[in-house]
Design a protein around this motif. Structure first.
Motif, mmCIF file in Angstrom:
data_model
loop_
_atom_site.group_PDB
_atom_site.id
_atom_site.type_symbol
_atom_site.label_atom_id
_atom_site.label_comp_id
_atom_site.label_asym_id
_atom_site.label_seq_id
_atom_site.Cartn_x
_atom_site.Cartn_y
_atom_site.Cartn_z
ATOM 1 N N HIS A 120 0.824 -1.212 0.000
ATOM 2 C CA HIS A 120 0.000 0.000 0.000
ATOM 3 C C HIS A 120 0.858 1.261 0.000
ATOM 4 C CE1 HIS A 120 -3.758 -2.091 0.241
ATOM 5 N NE2 HIS A 120 -3.332 -2.789 1.290
ATOM 6 N N LEU B 239 0.679 4.023 -2.884
ATOM 7 C CA LEU B 239 0.283 5.391 -2.568
ATOM 8 C C LEU B 239 1.457 6.362 -2.579
ATOM 9 C CD1 LEU B 239 -2.196 4.589 0.319
ATOM 10 C CD2 LEU B 239 -2.763 5.229 -2.032
ATOM 11 N N ASN C 129 1.431 9.433 -4.843
ATOM 12 C CA ASN C 129 0.554 10.535 -4.473
ATOM 13 C C ASN C 129 1.079 11.324 -3.268
ATOM 14 O OD1 ASN C 129 -1.145 9.605 -6.464
ATOM 15 N ND2 ASN C 129 -2.343 8.371 -5.059
#
Length: 81
Positions: free
Chosen positions: A72, A76, A79
């Motif tokens: 994860h 992510l 971003n």
């Protein structure tokens, strides 16, 4: 709001492995060690048969795939920067 985390490393949890035929394997290895001869089939035949039976009848554990936190974070990470 942007969050920037430098050099963050998280180790996934290590699941305890279950050794389903462990006692049977230990018995067979102990028999081999006591007899001193790995090629004598007569001395450890019962222990070997018990291990083979356990391996035949024990179902394999089901693998449940859960994405880790590292997955994860990598996903992510684009971003966050």
């Amino acid at each position: 709001m942007a969050i920037h985390i430098k050099k963050l490393k998280v180790r996934p949890r290590k699941n305890a492995t279950t050794n389903m035929c462990g006692p049977q394997l230990a018995t067979m290895l102990g028999c081999w060690a006591a007899s001193g001869d790995l090629h004598s089939n007569n001395a450890c035949a019962e222990a070997a048969q018990t291990l083979f039976q356990c391996m035949r009848t024990t179902p394999l554990p089901k693998k449940m795939h859960k994405p880790t936190i590292n997955y994860h974070l990598a996903r992510l990470g684009k971003n966050i920067q």
